[in-house]
Each structure stands twice: as structure tokens, then as C-alpha cells.
Design an enzyme around this catalytic site. Structure first.
Site, PDB file in Angstrom:
ATOM      1  N   TYR A 107       4.670  -2.468  -8.435  1.00  0.00           N
ATOM      2  CA  TYR A 107       5.604  -2.361  -7.318  1.00  0.00           C
ATOM      3  C   TYR A 107       5.401  -1.022  -6.610  1.00  0.00           C
ATOM      4  O   TYR A 107       5.785   0.027  -7.118  1.00  0.00           O
ATOM      5  CB  TYR A 107       7.034  -2.474  -7.845  1.00  0.00           C
ATOM      6  CG  TYR A 107       8.055  -2.839  -6.806  1.00  0.00           C
ATOM      7  CD1 TYR A 107       8.353  -1.982  -5.756  1.00  0.00           C
ATOM      8  CD2 TYR A 107       8.747  -4.037  -6.872  1.00  0.00           C
ATOM      9  CE1 TYR A 107       9.283  -2.302  -4.804  1.00  0.00           C
ATOM     10  CE2 TYR A 107       9.707  -4.376  -5.933  1.00  0.00           C
ATOM     11  CZ  TYR A 107       9.969  -3.515  -4.905  1.00  0.00           C
ATOM     12  OH  TYR A 107      10.903  -3.841  -3.954  1.00  0.00           O
ATOM     13  N   TYR A 123       0.488  -5.270   2.264  1.00  0.00           N
ATOM     14  CA  TYR A 123       0.593  -6.740   2.324  1.00  0.00           C
ATOM     15  C   TYR A 123       1.917  -7.142   2.957  1.00  0.00           C
ATOM     16  O   TYR A 123       1.969  -7.677   4.065  1.00  0.00           O
ATOM     17  CB  TYR A 123       0.434  -7.315   0.915  1.00  0.00           C
ATOM     18  CG  TYR A 123       0.798  -8.773   0.755  1.00  0.00           C
ATOM     19  CD1 TYR A 123       0.476  -9.721   1.729  1.00  0.00           C
ATOM     20  CD2 TYR A 123       1.454  -9.217  -0.393  1.00  0.00           C
ATOM     21  CE1 TYR A 123       0.807 -11.057   1.562  1.00  0.00           C
ATOM     22  CE2 TYR A 123       1.775 -10.554  -0.571  1.00  0.00           C
ATOM     23  CZ  TYR A 123       1.459 -11.470   0.408  1.00  0.00           C
ATOM     24  OH  TYR A 123       1.787 -12.788   0.231  1.00  0.00           O
TER      25      TYR A 123
END
Length: 384
Positions: free
Chosen positions: A280, A328
């Protein structure tokens, strides 16, 4: 059952995304539903087959109720554990236990956000504590900036090393047609970008996008009936260390040191066995902290570890092969996207960014301000 976890006894048989980028005209729940329908279709299932539902929507405290109604289902097991971006890996852990116990047969884990088109900026779901509020922190970035500054002070980590994380993510994103940010990015551009909260600049921060993701889980014995290449959950563990950054025991050590150790023990593997990592990366300091705490390098060595493109395409340790939250997508919470990319890599469906021969993947979620950590380890049939 190893260390209390049903190693390899549950599997993901559907994984999908929807609406990554901007999707005007869609509410957050619409996006979550469309991703869920895609994931269910992959598994040859319908919403009516779902009897365990896990979802965490930042703006809906009763999300399991509203999403069950939206899908037209009456699940036997539900959870909307709201620990931030780590929530969906907690859901994996709890879904595996429920499935293995026979409490349910088909578990759906879903998330959706229209953050970019609804507000165009990061939506805050919590307020600073009474102790932090007088200092007017920029939430959540000021908290991560404190962790970055402390790591730099204690271990000599540099802004250029932080920039290595952003550049590696961008290089992976350039191989991912679904990624939002694919234009070239170099170290100087990251280091010299506008400062947001010292020492973090704008290129050290995640994107703000729309997007949704969903995965479908069943017991392992049913998995071959639903997927040609099921991905098995070998270990999943979590840890909470604090809520506000002022209460973090050590700004350079996260709960990943606990969740990772437990997940590795459950899976019966170690860091050296992992082929691909999805960490993350809301901010560039995150992967450096997690690489250390998960045991891929020693504490304090994360900065040098990521230098020279080591975690980018062609490097020795593929990290955030989708492009991560930095390049992304990052629709408010990114945790479930780490799971979807892990599944795609182990199924061999990642296209130009595919890591050859990937058999073991690690996904790691982070919630709050380094507050909640959750680690999951996945494997192919041959690693089960």
C-alpha cells in the site's frame, strides 16, 4: 490449520476492477456493484450465490446493509470493518475463517469510490484528535511526513531514495493499460516537485481517482469448479498499533512487523520465497517502511534497498506491479487493488507487466495513519 489459520483451504476464484480513473454519472455503490458483477461472472456465479458479504465504504457506515439491498441478496455473514485501506485484507482473513468453518459458501469482498468525480480531492473520514488539531495538520499527509522525516533523521534516508519508489511505480504503470498516470517520470521531477508537507512533495503522494474492485472466495475443494487457475490464500494476519500519529509507538516501525510475521508463519514461507509484492503506497515512505517491517531488508536499510530500480520492472524484487496508488489508481482506499493485482500476477493475466513464473505473492494493506496493517500471502495450486 497452521497457527490458527486455514492455510490453502480457501481460494479466490474471481477478481475484477471497474471504473478506474474517472467515471462520471456513477455513485460509489454503482462502481462497487459493477466490479462485483465482473468478479462473480469470472467465477460463473451470480449475486444470488453470495452468502457472505464484506464491504467498507467511507461514506456509508451501514454499507453491508445498503449493498446487500443493492445486489438483492440476503447474506448469512456480513462485515463492514472500517480500518481504512487495510480493511479489505482484514475481510480476506475473516472470510477465510467463515468459509472454512462452513458458515458460508461464497464470499464477496467489494469496494467502490467516485472520489475524483464527486469531489476531485481526498475525502476526509476522520478528524484530528484534540491533541493534534491545534497544529492544523494536513490529513493524512502530515502524519506520513512525520514518519518520513523521522526515518530520514534516524537512518539517513534521502528524498532521492523516496523518489525511487515513485519512479518504480510509474515504470510499472507504463506497462498497465488501466493505469491513470503513465507519462514519464524521473527522480529529479519527484525530488523537485512542489512541497506539500515537508519532506513529502506532490509526487510523493498517491493519486485521487475513481475506481472499484471486488474478489470472490470459496472453499478450496470448490475452487476448480469456478476457476481454471484459482489463487489460494495461504496466510492472512493484521495488527493495530494506534489511531493518531501522535500515539504511534515508533514512527519508523509499523504494525507490519507483527502482521507480516504471523502471515509468513501461517503460510510456511519467508520473504525470500515471495515472487511479487503489492504494498500500500499512499506515500513514498510507505513501501520503504513495509519492506523493512515485512523482513525484505533490515530496519533502516529501506532507502538504499530501493535504489537503482530494484523494485521496478527488470529489478530483483517486483513491487507494486500495477503502478500502485502512486501511479495506477487510488480511489480513497487502495487495499483491495493490492489483492486483485496479486491474483492477476499468479494467474498469469498481467500482460506486459507479468512477473515470469510468479507462484507466491504478498499483498499488504495500510489503514489510518500507519495505524492498521494487514498482510496476505497467496499461492498457486503448486504452492498450496
Amino acid at each position: 490449520m497452521l497457527n490458527g489459520f486455514p492455510r490453502g483451504r480457501t481460494a479466490i476464484v474471481g477478481a475484477a476492477t471497474f471504473g478506474v480513473g474517472k467515471t462520471p454519472g456513477h455513485e460509489a455503490m454503482d462502481l462497487a456493484a459493477l466490479a462485483s458483477l465482473r468478479a462473480l461472472a469470472e467465477a460463473g456465479l451470480t449475486p444470488g450465490d453470495v452468502d457472505a458479504l464484506f464491504i467498507a465504504q467511507p461514506q456509508d457506515t451501514l454499507a453491508t446493509l445498503s449493498f446487500a439491498e443493492y445486489l438483492g441478496i440476503e447474506p448469512k455473514v456480513t462485515s463492514n470493518n472500517r480500518s481504512g485501506g487495510s480493511a479489505f485484507l482484514l475481510h480476506l482473513e475473516h472470510a477465510a475463517l467463515a468459509l472454512d468453518a462452513g458458515l458460508a459458501d461464497v464470499a464477496l469482498i467489494a469496494y467502490g469510490s467516485n472520489q475524483a468525480t464527486a469531489s476531485g480531492k481526498l475525502v476526509q473520514t476522520s478528524r484530528p484528535s484534540n491533541w493534534e488539531a491545534p497544529y492544523k495538520p494536513l490529513r493524512p499527509i502530515s502524519s506520513y511526513a512525520l514518519a518520513a522525516a523521522r526515518h530520514m533523521h534516524r537512518y539517513g534516508t534521502t528524498k532521492r531514495q523516496l523518489a525511487e519508489v515513485a519512479v518504480a511505480a510509474r515504470r510499472w504503470a507504463q506497462l498497465n493499460p488501466e493505469a491513470v498516470a503513465r507519462e514519464p517520470l524521473d527522480l529529479d521531477s519527484v525530488v523537485n516537485a512542489r512541497l506539500v508537507s515537508d519532506p513529502l512533495g506532490v509526487r510523493d503522494c498517491c493519486l485521487v481517482t475513481d475506481g472499484a474492485a471486488a474478489v470472490v472466495m470459496v472453499r478450496a475443494e470448490r475452487a476448480p469448479d469456478h476457476a481454471a487457475r484459482p489463487v489460494y490464500l495461504l496466510g492472512a494476519a493484521s495488527a493495530v498499533t494506534h489511531a493518531d500519529i501522535a500515539a504511534m509507538p515508533d514512527l519508523t516501525v509499523t504494525g507490519a512487523a507483527q502482521s507480516g510475521g504471523r502471515a509468513f508463519a501461517q503460510a510456511g514461507v519467508g520473504p525470500a520465497d515471495i515472487d511479487v509484492l503489492q504494498l500500500y503506497d499512499a506515500f513514498t515512505i510507505n513501501p520503504i517502511l513495509f519492506l523493512e517491517d515485512l523482513g525484505f531488508c533490515a530496519k533502516g536499510e529501506g532507502g538504499p534497498f530501493v535504489e537503482g530500480g530494484r523494485i521496478g520492472p527488470g529489478g530483483s524484487l517486483p513491487v507494486n506491479t500495477s503502478g500502485g496508488g502512486l501511479s495506477y489508481c487510488h480511489p480513497g482506499m487502495f487495499g483491495l487493488f493490492t489483492v486483485v493485482e496479486s491474483v492477476r500476477q499468479l494467474r498469469g493475466d498481467a500482460g506486459a507487466r507479468q512477473v515470469a513464473g510468479a507462484k507466491l505473492a504478498l499483498a499488504h494493506g495500510n489503514g489510518g495513519v500507519l495505524s492498521s496493517q494487514a498482510t496476505a500471502i497467496f499461492g498457486t495450486a503448486e504452492t498450496r
